[in-house]
Design a protein around this motif. Structure first.
Motif, short mmCIF file in Angstrom:
data_model
loop_
_atom_site.label_atom_id
_atom_site.label_comp_id
_atom_site.label_asym_id
_atom_site.label_seq_id
_atom_site.Cartn_x
_atom_site.Cartn_y
_atom_site.Cartn_z
N LEU A 126 0.81 -1.21 0.00
CA LEU A 126 0.00 0.00 0.00
C LEU A 126 0.85 1.26 0.00
O LEU A 126 0.42 2.31 -0.49
N ASN A 127 2.05 1.19 0.57
CA ASN A 127 2.88 2.38 0.70
C ASN A 127 4.01 2.43 -0.33
O ASN A 127 4.95 3.21 -0.16
N ASP A 128 3.89 1.62 -1.36
CA ASP A 128 4.78 1.77 -2.51
C ASP A 128 4.45 3.11 -3.16
O ASP A 128 3.32 3.34 -3.58
N PRO A 129 5.41 4.06 -3.21
CA PRO A 129 5.10 5.40 -3.73
C PRO A 129 4.44 5.41 -5.10
O PRO A 129 3.52 6.20 -5.35
N ALA A 130 4.88 4.54 -6.00
CA ALA A 130 4.31 4.50 -7.34
C ALA A 130 2.84 4.08 -7.30
O ALA A 130 1.99 4.64 -8.00
N ARG A 131 2.53 3.11 -6.46
CA ARG A 131 1.15 2.64 -6.34
C ARG A 131 0.28 3.66 -5.61
O ARG A 131 -0.84 3.93 -5.99
N PHE A 132 0.84 4.25 -4.56
CA PHE A 132 0.08 5.20 -3.75
C PHE A 132 -0.36 6.40 -4.58
O PHE A 132 -1.48 6.90 -4.44
N ALA A 133 0.53 6.87 -5.44
CA ALA A 133 0.25 8.09 -6.21
C ALA A 133 -0.93 7.94 -7.15
O ALA A 133 -1.63 8.91 -7.44
N ARG A 138 -7.09 14.35 6.10
CA ARG A 138 -7.30 15.79 5.94
C ARG A 138 -8.54 16.26 6.71
O ARG A 138 -8.54 17.35 7.30
N ALA A 139 -9.58 15.43 6.70
CA ALA A 139 -10.80 15.80 7.43
C ALA A 139 -10.54 15.87 8.93
O ALA A 139 -11.04 16.78 9.61
N ARG A 140 -9.75 14.95 9.44
CA ARG A 140 -9.41 14.98 10.86
C ARG A 140 -8.60 16.23 11.20
O ARG A 140 -8.84 16.90 12.21
N VAL A 141 -7.63 16.53 10.37
CA VAL A 141 -6.79 17.69 10.61
C VAL A 141 -7.60 18.99 10.47
O VAL A 141 -7.40 19.95 11.23
N HIS A 142 -8.52 19.00 9.54
CA HIS A 142 -9.36 20.19 9.35
C HIS A 142 -10.17 20.50 10.60
O HIS A 142 -10.33 21.66 10.99
N SER A 162 0.08 25.05 8.71
CA SER A 162 -0.97 24.86 7.72
C SER A 162 -1.52 23.44 7.79
O SER A 162 -0.83 22.51 8.24
N GLU A 163 -2.73 23.26 7.34
CA GLU A 163 -3.34 21.92 7.33
C GLU A 163 -2.51 20.98 6.45
O GLU A 163 -2.31 19.81 6.79
N GLN A 164 -2.02 21.51 5.32
CA GLN A 164 -1.22 20.67 4.42
C GLN A 164 0.05 20.18 5.11
O GLN A 164 0.41 19.00 5.00
N ARG A 165 0.73 21.07 5.85
CA ARG A 165 1.95 20.67 6.54
C ARG A 165 1.64 19.65 7.64
O ARG A 165 2.36 18.67 7.82
N ALA A 166 0.55 19.87 8.37
CA ALA A 166 0.18 18.94 9.43
C ALA A 166 -0.12 17.55 8.88
O ALA A 166 0.32 16.54 9.42
N VAL A 167 -0.86 17.49 7.77
CA VAL A 167 -1.17 16.20 7.15
C VAL A 167 0.10 15.50 6.72
O VAL A 167 0.28 14.30 6.95
N GLY A 168 1.02 16.23 6.10
CA GLY A 168 2.28 15.64 5.65
C GLY A 168 3.11 15.09 6.80
O GLY A 168 3.67 13.99 6.70
N LEU A 169 3.18 15.84 7.90
CA LEU A 169 3.97 15.40 9.05
C LEU A 169 3.36 14.14 9.68
O LEU A 169 4.08 13.20 10.04
N ILE A 170 2.04 14.13 9.82
CA ILE A 170 1.38 12.97 10.42
C ILE A 170 1.55 11.74 9.54
O ILE A 170 1.85 10.63 10.01
N GLN A 171 1.36 11.94 8.24
CA GLN A 171 1.50 10.81 7.31
C GLN A 171 2.93 10.26 7.31
O GLN A 171 3.13 9.04 7.38
N ALA A 172 3.90 11.15 7.26
CA ALA A 172 5.30 10.71 7.24
C ALA A 172 5.66 9.98 8.53
O ALA A 172 6.34 8.94 8.51
N ALA A 211 -8.53 8.53 -1.15
CA ALA A 211 -9.66 8.60 -0.22
C ALA A 211 -9.16 8.53 1.22
O ALA A 211 -9.67 9.23 2.11
N GLY A 212 -8.16 7.68 1.47
CA GLY A 212 -7.60 7.57 2.81
C GLY A 212 -6.93 8.87 3.24
O GLY A 212 -7.05 9.29 4.40
N LEU A 213 -6.24 9.51 2.32
CA LEU A 213 -5.59 10.78 2.61
C LEU A 213 -6.65 11.85 2.92
O LEU A 213 -6.44 12.71 3.78
N GLN A 214 -7.78 11.76 2.24
CA GLN A 214 -8.85 12.72 2.48
C GLN A 214 -9.43 12.55 3.89
O GLN A 214 -9.83 13.53 4.53
#
Length: 239
Positions: free
Chosen positions: A112-119, A132-136, A147-157, A126-129
């Motif tokens: 699931l976390n293969d970058p090529a497949r994930f993109a 985003r809803a939680r962070v929003h 920013s919400e975008q930075r928060a999502v990226g940090l949590i995901q990473a 949908a999972g990323l959304q």
């Protein structure tokens, strides 16, 4: 036409279910064309016709599993919002669920976390959304300092990195507290200590306003776009 399509869809679903079970129980090497065909009660050419090759089959398995997992998460987020659950409690529940899923399904997690497949995955989007809803919700509560975008990226990473790191050693040698520490470290980077008051954190107030600004119908579309651009620049400048 429907009578023809339905059996094809049923066959495809059965093949994916068998492949997913083999992946969970025995790992990627067990997902062979012969083994899956036998388990699904079809001929090997059927798999090639529906999926192209083993990689295509594994991609379908990953998408199917992620779609199921994401649909459950989405319903949980909707319920939490409707019931007024503290957004930080909801975020922590999502984090714990994600970490547990990765540790319990290591081979599937890696797929699931293969970058090529994930993109290119609709289910991954949908999972990323959902995240985003939680962070929003946290931004709306005035708790976000970035920013919400930075928060999502940090949590995901942090989530993906924690699971990958914990999966590296044998199960008995894993640092059980690593994911908790990573989560707390992310929170220290993205949250203010309390909802901003008059003398509180200005950055959090800007982020909170940014979260609701797209809903200001009193403004024209052009005015909203200009306001959002100002707010985004203000957030970036305060980071």
């Amino acid at each position: 036409m429907t009578d023809v399509v339905r059996p094809r869809e049923d066959t495809r679903a059965r093949i994916v279910e068998v492949a997913a079970q083999l992946l969970r129980e025995q790992g990627p090497t067990a997902v062979t064309t012969r083994g899956v065909a036998h388990g699904a009660g079809v001929q090997a050419p059927t798999i090639y016709r529906l999926f192209g090759d083993k990689d295509g089959l594994l991609e379908a398995v990953a998408e199917h599993a992620l779609a199921d997992f994401t649909s459950v998460k989405a319903s949980v987020v909707e319920t939490a919002a409707a019931q007024g659950v503290d957004p930080l409690v909801d975020l922590r529940a999502g984090w714990d669920t994600q970490i547990a899923f990765g540790l319990e399904n290591p081979d599937l997690f890696r797929l699931l976390n293969d970058p090529a497949r994930f993109a290119s995955s609709p289910a991954a989007a949908a999972g990323l959304q959902v995240l985003r809803a939680r962070v929003h919700r946290i931004a709306e509560a005035g708790r976000l300092r970035v920013s919400e975008q930075r928060a999502v990226g940090l949590i995901q990473a942090a989530g993906v990195g924690s699971v990958q790191t914990m999966l590296a050693p044998p199960a008995g040698q894993r640092d059980a507290g690593l994911a908790d520490e990573a989560y707390e470290a992310v929170l220290r980077q993205i949250l203010v200590d309390a909802p901003p008051r008059e003398e509180g954190d200005g950055a959090a107030a800007i982020v909170a306003f940014r979260a609701v600004a797209p809903q200001l119908e009193v403004l024209t579309a052009a005015e909203r776009a200009l306001l959002l651009d100002w707010l985004d620049r203000a957030i970036a400048g305060s980071a």
